[in-house]
Design a protein around this motif. Structure first.
Motif, PDB file in Angstrom:
ATOM      1  N   GLN A 164       0.892  -0.932   0.000  1.00 22.69           N
ATOM      2  CA  GLN A 164      -0.179   0.118  -0.023  1.00 22.69           C
ATOM      3  C   GLN A 164       0.960   1.264  -0.079  1.00 22.69           C
ATOM      4  O   GLN A 164       0.750   2.230  -0.720  1.00 22.69           O
ATOM      5  CB  GLN A 164      -0.880  -0.060   1.195  1.00 22.69           C
ATOM      6  N   ARG A 211       0.826   4.175  -2.845  1.00 18.30           N
ATOM      7  CA  ARG A 211       1.044   5.979  -2.530  1.00 18.30           C
ATOM      8  C   ARG A 211       1.992   6.557  -2.945  1.00 18.30           C
ATOM      9  O   ARG A 211       1.771   7.688  -3.416  1.00 18.30           O
ATOM     10  CB  ARG A 211       0.841   5.928  -0.807  1.00 18.30           C
ATOM     11  N   GLU A 255       1.670   6.950  -6.454  1.00 19.07           N
ATOM     12  CA  GLU A 255       0.659   8.027  -6.930  1.00 19.07           C
ATOM     13  C   GLU A 255       1.338   9.410  -6.760  1.00 19.07           C
ATOM     14  O   GLU A 255       0.837  10.147  -7.592  1.00 19.07           O
ATOM     15  CB  GLU A 255      -0.277   7.854  -5.648  1.00 19.07           C
ATOM     16  N   SER A 256       2.147   9.636  -5.622  1.00 14.88           N
ATOM     17  CA  SER A 256       2.582  10.928  -5.473  1.00 14.88           C
ATOM     18  C   SER A 256       3.712  11.134  -6.496  1.00 14.88           C
ATOM     19  O   SER A 256       3.721  12.322  -7.033  1.00 14.88           O
ATOM     20  CB  SER A 256       3.395  10.923  -4.207  1.00 14.88           C
TER      21      SER A 256
END
Ligand SMILES: Nc1ncnc2c1ncn2[C@@H]1O[C@H](COP(=O)(O)OP(=O)(O)OP(=O)(O)O)[C@@H](O)[C@H]1O
Ligand SMILES: [Mg+2]
Lengths: 332, 254
Positions: B125, B129, B132-133
């Motif tokens: 996870q 993230r 994504e960033s």
């Protein structure tokens, strides 16, 4: 994605697991093809050294510190197991655990003050520690047997199954090495491990990211001492005999050289470094007498040209070349 | 959210900050401006625990933080970037950003070594993230590159991604667009606006006046370690003291 791409992506994704499996299989089969006790004796020594180097590389390569005294913990583990099993007649397995806990405590008590130091000062302090331990092993005759060593250490065993020949020891020692390898690989691929590499990169930045740098250094120091202690216990039970010679400062520097050859922060490199430096004197008979000289020379050369260590340095050079080429391709 | 009360810092007797007081309100973007050497970076270092203020109080969410160690302050939810880049050149771009999630990744060494299924799950996870960033900052295609080979502008964005990925309560940005070209500045400005729209609290140190005037809710002006004005961009722009601090100096150099 084409099937070929999928295949390579799968390999890439599971590269660590696959490499570990491959290595385990190779080690499992090794004694089938190679049963010369002399050769196995050498590879067994590699396994013992690799355990220490794995821990030490976490301390040097990940926590960014330096220790010229890890042979002290190695020696404490070896003599600890020898004394516990022979003098106090504690069974070997619990003795190993007990000794490792004591060494952890010792490392903690030493680590708290000396890890306030860094760089040359830390190097000197750890060197001093090694000196003290070595001297105690030499001088405290009644307990350690003094310069002539300590013999009669029992083999490790499961019930009636004794680890008393090279093939059996091969499985025992490499089993321990593989477990250490897995623990280290897991650690560096976790948040804690990334915190450590941040610490090695820049302490201020690491703190700003929430890494308790002081604690992290101490924890890794203790962990690496425990690895060295376990390796020491195995060493003692493997040869049934220990003498202070094996735990002097030259052993410590050899361990650092193994880390440097493998590369700072490279878990796989640690195994390679341990193997290369353990085998080097075998390959070059002429250099046997000049062993320390050769090792020192290697250390200086590697650090001059590849400060990240030999394997890591070369790998990183290739990675950077590739990235730069891609950058150029993208720009074109 | 963040309250500074008479914060001072001396370097060997020389004052770098004297009695600086202001508040950073929640959900707002506060800009901290001032000429070179005014003490802006020193102030950020005092807030984040890199150095201890010589005197004064700093409160973050009703908690005194001026005596806390840097890592504790970070774990309270204050993240930052550095004026002179502190990315980790040997780590990949993705790992650099993942270090921004260190506090969330758990800090038990033993659990990390055992890597039980729930840790694997959490790692996956966190990785998502981080990716994504990276995507937000337009760096997704370089995720596996060593950060050291990136161009300066990309490194700056890696630091921004690292500072924002952990969803911190307060973000301190020390000159995030310094040294970037116009195009890159616009892209970073866009990200800052996005962060502000999504309710992040920020303290922005920046020399780029166009950006500051456009984006800030509140501006604090520092000159020779003293805060000489606080207000909305318009108020500050018209403040004679500020004009003097900037223009006076310009006259002297002109
Ligand atoms: N570690 C230090 N030791 C001594 N003096 C320092 C230190 N850090 C900063 N200073 C001094 O404090 C003053 C303020 O410096 P600071 O870096 O905070 O300025 P700044 O406002 O960030 O400037 P710039 O816009 O150039 O980044 C300067 O005079 C600087 O020389
Ligand atoms: Mg500054």
């Amino acid at each position: 994605m084409t099937n070929k791409q999928k295949f390579f992506y799968f390999i890439y994704l599971h590269r660590t697991g696959l490499t570990v499996t491959g290595l385990s299989l190779a080690l499992l089969l090794f004694p089938v093809f190679e049963n010369n006790p002399y050769t196995l004796g050498l590879t067994n020594l590699i396994a013992i050294n690799a355990i220490i180097v794995l821990g030490l590389n976490l301390f040097i390569g990940y926590a960014g510190q330096i220790s010229l005294g890890h042979a002290a913990f190695f020696g404490l583990g070896a003599y600890g197991s020898a004394i516990a099993t022979v003098t106090y007649e504690i069974p070997p397995w619990p003795a190993m655990l007990l000794v490792a806990s004591i060494v952890a405590l010792v490392a903690l008590l030493i680590g708290i003050p000396i890890l306030r130091l860094s760089g040359h000062y830390l190097a000197m302090a750890t060197l001093g520690l090694n000196f003290v331990v070595h001297t105690v092993l030499l001088q405290w005759d009644e307990v350690t047997g003094g310069p002539s060593g300590f013999s009669g250490i029992p083999y490790l065993s499961f019930g009636n199954f004794q680890f008393d020949d090279e093939v059996r020891l091969h499985y025992l020692l490499w089993g321990f090495t593989l477990v250490s390898l897995l623990l280290c690989l897991n650690l560096v691929r976790s948040g804690v491990g990334r915190g450590l590499s941040a610490l090695a990169g820049d302490e201020v930045a690491a703190e700003a990211l929430g890494v308790n740098t002081r604690n992290a250094k101490i924890k890794i120091f203790v962990l690496s001492a425990v690895f060295a202690s376990v390796a020491g216990s195995l060493f003692a039970h493997c040869y049934s005999f220990v003498s202070p010679d094996s735990f002097g400062i030259f052993t410590s520097t050899d361990l650092v050289i193994m880390v440097v050859i493998g590369g700072m922060g490279s878990i796989w490199g640690s195994i390679f470094g341990a193997a290369l430096i353990t085998l080097l004197p075998e390959w070059m008979d002429i250099f046997e007498t000049y062993k320390d000289f050769v090792h020192g020379g290697i250390l200086v050369l590697v650090l001059m040209f590849l400060p990240q260590g030999l394997v890591t340095g070369l790998v990183e050079m290739v990675k950077i070349k590739l990235a730069l080429r891609r950058q150029k391709d993208a720009a074109a | 959210m963040l309250q500074l009360d008479q914060v001072s810092k001396n370097f060997g007797g020389l004052p770098a900050l004297s009695d600086v007081s202001f508040t950073v309100p929640k959900g707002k973007l506060t800009a901290l401006i001032g000429p070179n050497g005014a003490g802006k970076s020193t102030l950020i270092n005092c807030i984040t625990g890199v150095m201890k203020p010589s005197s004064g109080n700093i409160q973050f969410q009703q908690q005194k933080i001026e005596n806390l160690l840097a890592y504790k302050i970070s774990r309270l939810g204050i993240s930052r970037t550095f004026q002179n880049l502190k990315t980790f050149p040997r780590l990949t771009v993705l790992d650099n950003v993942l270090t921004g999630l260190t506090s969330e990744a758990g800090n038990s060494m033993l659990l990390a070594m055992l890597r039980l299924p729930d840790l694997r799950h959490r790692e996956r996870q966190l990785k998502l993230r981080a990716l994504e960033s990276l995507d937000r900052f337009g760096l997704a295609d370089k995720a596996n590159w060593p950060a050291g080979v990136l161009a300066y502008g990309d490194k700056k964005r890696v630091e921004l991604a690292r500072a924002t990925v952990g969803k911190p309560q307060l973000i301190l940005l020390d000159e995030p667009v310094a040294g970037l070209n116009a195009e890159e500045t616009a892209a970073v400005g866009e990200q800052l606006r996005l962060l502000r729209r999504t309710g992040h609290t920020m303290l922005l140190v920046e020399h780029d006046m166009d950006l500051v005037m456009e984006i800030a809710d509140q501006v604090v002006v520092l000159d020779s370690g003293k805060s000489i004005a606080t207000g909305t961009p318009d108020e500050v722009r018209r403040n004679p003291l500020v004009l003097e601090a900037y223009l006076g100096r310009m006259d002297a150099t002109a």
